[in-house]
Design a protein around this motif. Sequence first.
Motif, short mmCIF file in Angstrom:
data_model
loop_
_atom_site.label_atom_id
_atom_site.label_comp_id
_atom_site.label_asym_id
_atom_site.label_seq_id
_atom_site.Cartn_x
_atom_site.Cartn_y
_atom_site.Cartn_z
N GLN A 227 21.60 46.59 33.94
CA GLN A 227 20.22 46.22 33.65
C GLN A 227 19.69 47.18 32.60
OE1 GLN A 227 17.90 46.25 37.27
NE2 GLN A 227 19.05 44.58 38.21
N THR A 228 18.68 46.72 31.86
CA THR A 228 18.06 47.59 30.87
C THR A 228 17.53 48.86 31.53
OG1 THR A 228 17.36 45.59 29.71
CG2 THR A 228 16.38 47.65 28.99
N GLU A 229 17.05 48.75 32.77
CA GLU A 229 16.49 49.88 33.50
C GLU A 229 17.53 50.97 33.78
OE1 GLU A 229 16.02 46.78 34.02
OE2 GLU A 229 13.95 46.29 34.55
N ALA A 230 18.81 50.61 33.67
CA ALA A 230 19.89 51.60 33.82
C ALA A 230 20.50 51.89 32.46
CB ALA A 230 20.95 51.08 34.79
N THR A 231 19.73 51.77 31.42
CA THR A 231 20.13 51.96 30.02
C THR A 231 21.04 50.82 29.57
OG1 THR A 231 19.94 54.34 30.31
CG2 THR A 231 21.02 53.58 28.31
N ALA A 232 22.02 50.49 30.37
CA ALA A 232 22.86 49.32 30.13
C ALA A 232 23.71 49.02 31.35
CB ALA A 232 23.73 49.49 28.88
N ARG A 233 24.66 49.91 31.68
CA ARG A 233 25.68 49.56 32.67
C ARG A 233 25.52 50.36 33.96
NH1 ARG A 233 25.98 46.46 29.43
NH2 ARG A 233 25.07 45.43 31.22
N MET A 234 25.81 49.66 35.10
CA MET A 234 25.84 50.32 36.41
C MET A 234 27.19 50.18 37.10
SD MET A 234 22.12 49.42 38.08
CE MET A 234 22.07 47.71 37.58
N ALA A 235 27.93 49.10 36.78
CA ALA A 235 29.19 48.86 37.48
C ALA A 235 30.17 48.15 36.55
CB ALA A 235 28.97 48.03 38.75
N TYR A 236 31.44 48.26 36.89
CA TYR A 236 32.46 47.52 36.17
C TYR A 236 33.56 47.13 37.15
CZ TYR A 236 35.66 51.52 36.25
OH TYR A 236 36.50 52.53 36.66
N LEU A 237 34.24 46.05 36.84
CA LEU A 237 35.35 45.59 37.65
C LEU A 237 36.65 46.00 36.96
CD1 LEU A 237 36.32 43.89 40.09
CD2 LEU A 237 36.25 41.88 38.59
N PRO A 238 37.43 46.88 37.56
CA PRO A 238 38.69 47.27 36.93
C PRO A 238 39.51 46.04 36.56
CG PRO A 238 38.25 48.67 38.82
CD PRO A 238 37.22 47.59 38.84
N PRO A 239 40.03 45.96 35.34
CA PRO A 239 40.71 44.74 34.88
C PRO A 239 41.84 44.28 35.77
CG PRO A 239 40.33 46.26 33.06
CD PRO A 239 39.96 47.00 34.30
N GLU A 240 42.54 45.23 36.40
CA GLU A 240 43.67 44.84 37.25
C GLU A 240 43.23 44.11 38.52
OE1 GLU A 240 42.82 47.84 36.37
OE2 GLU A 240 42.75 49.23 38.07
N LEU A 241 41.91 44.15 38.83
CA LEU A 241 41.41 43.48 40.03
C LEU A 241 40.67 42.18 39.70
CD1 LEU A 241 39.98 46.58 41.95
CD2 LEU A 241 42.23 45.50 42.21
N ALA A 242 40.58 41.86 38.42
CA ALA A 242 39.77 40.70 38.02
C ALA A 242 40.32 39.40 38.57
CB ALA A 242 39.66 40.64 36.50
N GLN A 243 41.64 39.27 38.64
CA GLN A 243 42.21 38.02 39.13
C GLN A 243 42.15 37.89 40.65
OE1 GLN A 243 45.89 38.34 36.36
NE2 GLN A 243 45.64 36.14 36.67
N SER A 244 42.22 39.01 41.35
CA SER A 244 42.18 38.96 42.81
C SER A 244 40.76 39.01 43.37
CB SER A 244 43.01 40.10 43.40
OG SER A 244 42.50 41.37 42.99
N ARG A 245 39.81 39.61 42.60
CA ARG A 245 38.42 39.73 43.08
C ARG A 245 37.44 39.29 41.99
NH1 ARG A 245 35.54 40.53 46.36
NH2 ARG A 245 35.16 42.60 47.18
N PRO A 246 37.56 38.06 41.51
CA PRO A 246 36.76 37.64 40.34
C PRO A 246 35.26 37.52 40.60
CG PRO A 246 37.90 35.76 41.31
CD PRO A 246 38.42 36.98 42.00
#
Length: 782
Positions: A227-246
């Motif tokens: 969110q803008t209120e967090a400057t930009a980013r607060m969380a990310y999904l590690p790429p290796e988990l994107a297919q199992s936890r989309p």
Amino acid sequence: MARRLGGQRRLVLLEGGNSVDAVVAYLGALAGNHPVLLVPPGAAGSALADAYDPDVVIRPTGLVELRTESAHDLHPDLALLLSTSGSTGSPKLVRLSHENLRANAASIAEYLDIRADDRAATTLPMHYCYGLSVVNSHLLRGAGLILTDLSVADADFWELFRSARGTSFAGVPYTFDLLDRVGFASMRLPALRYVTQAGGRLEPERVTRYAAQGRRDGWKFFVMYGQTEATARMAYLPPELAQSRPAAIGVPIPGGSFRIEAGSGELVYSGPNVMLGYAERSADLALGRTVAELRTGDIARRGDDGLYEIVGRRSRFAKILGLRIDPRQVEALLSRQGVKAICSSRDDLLVVAALAPADPSSVRRLVAEACRLPARVIRVHVLDELPRLPTGKPDYEAVRSLDGPTAPPDAPTDLCALFEQVLDTTGVTPDDSFVTLGGDSLSYVDMSLRLEKALGHLPPQWHTIPIRELRPVPGGGRRSLETSVALRAAAIVLIVGTHATLFNISGGAHMLLGVAGFNFARFHLTDAGRTDRLRHIATGMGRVVAPSIAWIGAAMVLLNAYEWPSLFLLNSVFGRREGGTGWHFWFIEALVYILLATTALLAVPAVDRLERRLPFGLPLAVMALGLVTRYDLLDLHPRYHLPSAVRVFWLFAIGWAAAKATTRWQRVAVTAAILGTVPGYFGDPSREAVVVAGLVLLVWVPSLPSTGAVNRVAAVLAGASLYIYLTHWQVYPHLAHHNTLLAVAASLAVGISYAALAGRVQRQAAALYRRLSPTVASARRR
């Protein structure tokens, strides 16, 4: 830039485009410790600028110092002011510090593993926190930026990306819609290392698909949350988990942490990138930190694997295409326009329930303009009663459930793109049709031929059918040509050939008047509201009047061919009664006068309502009125110089009635009117036979057997018929005494060329209007 801004802290308003100058101005202001109010290009004169009264304004055209010392008390920690993801109509800003910017850029650079040899393309605007985070995180690591405003849907973007050896780009959900459309899955991008996504929820199945594509092609796919209120980013999904936890947003960024508040389930974030607080007026620029943690407004859960997932919203704010939309403000906007409505959202859609008799097209346009959203993400439902809870409060869940999936799996997205191309518009959805998109007789020809080629056939009444219901015929079908298109093509050839004395078959222009009435009824007398109808008719008249005046004016100046009444399409009123060349454009004058009179008639609310109740009866009544002058029952012709339109508008009304004839007996009635009124009008049976034959075909035969080659020729001739009529007067006289066939061919070629030129000018004018319309709309609202 820092030296130019000086050592005295001042509030700098910067129009943040994706250009070297904008980035330099941004960095220079930060380096000089000047707080930056970052706004979209062209917004320096917006209400937001008025509310905060900047000391310095930096536009693409240069830097303007409004005062040498700041008019504001600026807190020492204040570095940047950003709009809250584009909140609708609000002066509310997010106050960010230097530490916020540095910490968030460092965290992003860490989990993305940004390297000095990386080069990120600016696929998002710099004034948007997500786009700005790309700039900050890459420059922090000494990496490069490919500065561009090109869209990922533009082939030039990919040529630039490859030649600059781009290693990454960022996208909101709509970006991935465009990537699907341009065939991103088959592109070869050898330098690409990773792709990031944020700005709204991407469907889990698409996350899985892009993650799989990245694994196949050697790049990583990062789904992020912020969110803008967090400057930009607060969380990310590690790429290796994107297919199992989309469906997950992943884990907190380095240096940040989450907690889920007991009871409400709201996700709360803490970290050095949490804003100082909000500003709602210029006096708030003196404030220091007023918040310690960020209440996201999202309801979340934490899985056993430590990944967080968003399951709902605590507030009614909606994030659509990366923009934060407040449905309550949308409701207030519509209320000011006299429309009672309840608004809600679902995924990337804004759903509006409006109280009848609201016009859905008008509501969609108002909301799209106010929120700066494409029409394709706005669904409007007109209801006899707005949904309410037993308490009497609005039932937002019921509004949300009014709309099904955005489009079925087999939605004809390629046809949507075709409609966008032909009609020179954007945001076409499978729920739209040619008529609801504002198509007219000039674009109808091109659209019908292209659609038949795409589908293998042309469904009856296709112009009123939603795009989702247009289905191809397996293996193609028998080619056909719509009768109105065939008549337009044949009529213009008859007109030019007769004038050039290649043959003598008169009646083409009067047949075209009937076709004009037929198309008027089909394309302008739709279910749209009265205001939209009138606007559409006026636009159609403009597409007739503008090229006519341009050509006649050029002929006056260069060839001394006409007098002033012709230039203003007034020859039949003020021109010579006999002789001269003013009569050349009688047909265009008659058409424009008839359209003006019909528009004035339909502008009367009572007549508009009558037309909707009696769509076939009204044109019959207009035709009956026209027979008064057709037969000169009042003996006006010998005493007055009557414009041609007064004598021939019954033919226009016959075409109008033909379009509205939906039963066999109604078609019989129109045919009887044709057979009873056309013979005897000219005193030339062969000429009358041409008009009768054309109009009867229009009534009874929707399409004619044809071939692909014939269709292409007919489409060009019909689409350029107006322009051929305009220009042939200056072509055939110079060639007819040498070769009449050459005179006709040259006349057709010049008219077709003028049609292409006029179309190009109209498209450029439309594009300029679209670029200016947000500014115009903003000024109108202020």
